[in-house]
Design a protein around this motif. Structure first.
Motif, PDB file in Angstrom:
ATOM      1  N   SER A  47       0.838  -1.216   0.000  1.00  0.00           N
ATOM      2  CA  SER A  47       0.000   0.000   0.000  1.00  0.00           C
ATOM      3  C   SER A  47       0.860   1.248   0.000  1.00  0.00           C
ATOM      4  O   SER A  47       0.542   2.227  -0.690  1.00  0.00           O
ATOM      5  N   THR A  48       1.932   1.197   0.761  1.00  0.00           N
ATOM      6  CA  THR A  48       2.827   2.350   0.823  1.00  0.00           C
ATOM      7  C   THR A  48       3.403   2.639  -0.560  1.00  0.00           C
ATOM      8  O   THR A  48       3.419   3.789  -1.006  1.00  0.00           O
ATOM      9  N   LEU A  49       3.831   1.601  -1.257  1.00  0.00           N
ATOM     10  CA  LEU A  49       4.382   1.765  -2.601  1.00  0.00           C
ATOM     11  C   LEU A  49       3.350   2.403  -3.531  1.00  0.00           C
ATOM     12  O   LEU A  49       3.647   3.341  -4.273  1.00  0.00           O
ATOM     13  N   LEU A  50       2.123   1.898  -3.475  1.00  0.00           N
ATOM     14  CA  LEU A  50       1.068   2.413  -4.349  1.00  0.00           C
ATOM     15  C   LEU A  50       0.764   3.881  -4.042  1.00  0.00           C
ATOM     16  O   LEU A  50       0.576   4.691  -4.946  1.00  0.00           O
ATOM     17  N   LYS A  51       0.720   4.207  -2.748  1.00  0.00           N
ATOM     18  CA  LYS A  51       0.429   5.595  -2.351  1.00  0.00           C
ATOM     19  C   LYS A  51       1.528   6.546  -2.808  1.00  0.00           C
ATOM     20  O   LYS A  51       1.249   7.691  -3.164  1.00  0.00           O
ATOM     21  N   ILE A  52       2.753   6.065  -2.795  1.00  0.00           N
ATOM     22  CA  ILE A  52       3.858   6.920  -3.243  1.00  0.00           C
ATOM     23  C   ILE A  52       3.765   7.125  -4.758  1.00  0.00           C
ATOM     24  O   ILE A  52       3.915   8.239  -5.259  1.00  0.00           O
ATOM     25  N   ILE A  53       3.470   6.040  -5.494  1.00  0.00           N
ATOM     26  CA  ILE A  53       3.304   6.159  -6.952  1.00  0.00           C
ATOM     27  C   ILE A  53       2.177   7.143  -7.266  1.00  0.00           C
ATOM     28  O   ILE A  53       2.265   7.940  -8.187  1.00  0.00           O
ATOM     29  N   ALA A  54       1.117   7.086  -6.439  1.00  0.00           N
ATOM     30  CA  ALA A  54      -0.045   7.948  -6.665  1.00  0.00           C
ATOM     31  C   ALA A  54       0.231   9.405  -6.317  1.00  0.00           C
ATOM     32  O   ALA A  54      -0.559  10.281  -6.643  1.00  0.00           O
ATOM     33  N   GLY A  55       1.326   9.658  -5.606  1.00  0.00           N
ATOM     34  CA  GLY A  55       1.610  11.026  -5.184  1.00  0.00           C
ATOM     35  C   GLY A  55       0.839  11.420  -3.940  1.00  0.00           C
ATOM     36  O   GLY A  55       0.715  12.600  -3.622  1.00  0.00           O
ATOM     37  N   LEU A  56       0.316  10.432  -3.227  1.00  0.00           N
ATOM     38  CA  LEU A  56      -0.450  10.714  -2.006  1.00  0.00           C
ATOM     39  C   LEU A  56       0.460  10.776  -0.784  1.00  0.00           C
ATOM     40  O   LEU A  56       0.093  11.331   0.243  1.00  0.00           O
ATOM     41  N   THR A  57       1.643  10.150  -0.890  1.00  0.00           N
ATOM     42  CA  THR A  57       2.614  10.115   0.200  1.00  0.00           C
ATOM     43  C   THR A  57       3.995  10.381  -0.402  1.00  0.00           C
ATOM     44  O   THR A  57       4.258   9.945  -1.511  1.00  0.00           O
ATOM     45  N   LEU A  58       4.816  11.072   0.341  1.00  0.00           N
ATOM     46  CA  LEU A  58       6.182  11.308  -0.139  1.00  0.00           C
ATOM     47  C   LEU A  58       7.120  10.286   0.463  1.00  0.00           C
ATOM     48  O   LEU A  58       7.067  10.014   1.663  1.00  0.00           O
ATOM     49  N   ALA A  59       7.990   9.716  -0.354  1.00  0.00           N
ATOM     50  CA  ALA A  59       8.954   8.736   0.128  1.00  0.00           C
ATOM     51  C   ALA A  59      10.050   9.417   0.941  1.00  0.00           C
ATOM     52  O   ALA A  59      10.299  10.615   0.788  1.00  0.00           O
ATOM     53  N   THR A  60      10.691   8.635   1.820  1.00  0.00           N
ATOM     54  CA  THR A  60      11.834   9.153   2.571  1.00  0.00           C
ATOM     55  C   THR A  60      12.994   9.419   1.616  1.00  0.00           C
ATOM     56  O   THR A  60      13.716  10.394   1.750  1.00  0.00           O
ATOM     57  N   ASP A  61      13.129   8.522   0.656  1.00  0.00           N
ATOM     58  CA  ASP A  61      14.235   8.630  -0.289  1.00  0.00           C
ATOM     59  C   ASP A  61      13.849   7.946  -1.599  1.00  0.00           C
ATOM     60  O   ASP A  61      13.015   7.049  -1.595  1.00  0.00           O
ATOM     61  N   GLY A  62      14.471   8.364  -2.692  1.00  0.00           N
ATOM     62  CA  GLY A  62      14.204   7.724  -3.980  1.00  0.00           C
ATOM     63  C   GLY A  62      13.391   8.617  -4.890  1.00  0.00           C
ATOM     64  O   GLY A  62      13.115   9.770  -4.562  1.00  0.00           O
TER      65      GLY A  62
END
Ligand code: ADP
Ligand code: ADP
Length: 228
Positions: A47-62
């Motif tokens: 879910s975290t990966l999907l949310k980051i792809i969606a732009g809903l969450t910002l990753a710590t790095d990458g």
């Protein structure tokens, strides 16, 4: 060229007492027209990966790119469907689907025409005015799917979209989803904890493992395994 390009993604959740590495150096490319399924046990970071792809969450790095552009906020070209896709209880099927048009300021006539096409595509004809509580779980998810596809996103992200459904309905929805993918040509990334579901749906299957969340394998069904 890849539509989605995820590079060396790391996501840490820290509290005073502990640190969770939800994603550890995850990289993934998705090409146009692929149906990528991401499978793995609870807590592996799907879910975290999907949310980051969606732009809903910002990753710590990458880095995440959509059509080469860095993703730091929700994107217009993306549609979402989640396990509990909240439908408005007081609105009928067609009006629930058209909610997307209101949120995005789409041309009304175009939106209505598209809504009717999707209603037909997903077998909801005859239920345009039905309220969500009058529908089965599978039908509610189909309404959510129509809503996610209304603005013709080039990418559809789905997080356990059929997770709350009984086994038979879920099987039904998998068949339907496969057909929709073939008929619309939408690029899809779908997250599931069910390996059979991932294998049935995916043109490519990404397997993740938890603690820390990592990609452990990528499979392409139908191709014989490479031998040394
Ligand atoms: P999955 O979707 O595979 O079940 P998640 O992406 O939901 O996995 O979670 C991955 C890990 O990150 C889990 O250990 C989870 O507890 C943790 N996590 C997810 N979101 C948060 C958050 N907002 N705050 C703290 N920890 C989180
Ligand atoms: P799904 O697998 O999509 O959940 P069901 O197996 O529950 O669908 O239902 C199959 C068909 O039965 C539907 O496509 C619809 O025609 C009809 N149906 C289901 N629920 C209802 C309902 N609440 N009212 C009227 N017809 C229904």
């Amino acid at each position: 060229d890849p539509i989605i390009e995820v590079k060396n993604l790391t996501m840490r959740f820290s509290s005073k007492r502990s640190e969770t590495v939800a994603l550890d150096d995850v990289s993934l490319s998705v090409a146009a027209g692929e149906f990528v399924t991401i499978a793995g046990p609870s807590g592996c970071g799907k879910s975290t990966l999907l949310k980051i792809i969606a732009g809903l969450t910002l990753a710590t790095d990458g880095d995440v790119r959509l059509y080469g552009q860095q993703v730091t906020s929700p994107q217009r070209q993306i549609g979402f469907a989640f396990q509990r896709s909240a439908l408005l209880e007081w609105r009928g099927v067609r009006k629930n689907i058209l909610l997307q048009a209101e949120m995005r300021g789409m041309d009304r006539r175009r939106a209505e025409q598209r809504a009717d096409e999707l209603i037909e595509l997903t077998g909801l004809t005859g239920f345009e005015k039905a309220l969500p509580h009058e529908l089965s779980g599978g039908m509610q998810q189909r309404v959510a799917l129509c809503r996610a596809l209304l603005h013709e996103p080039r990418v559809l992200l789905m997080d356990e979209p059929f997770g709350a459904l009984d086994a038979l309905t879920r099987e039904h929805m998998n068949i339907e989803m496969n057909r929709i993918w073939r008929e619309t040509g939408t690029t899809i990334v779908l997250v599931t904890h069910s390996v059979p579901e991932a294998v049935y749906l995916g043109s490519r299957i990404v397997v993740m493992s938890p603690r820390p969340g990592r990609i452990v394998e990528t499979l392409t069904p139908g191709l014989p395994e490479e031998r040394d």
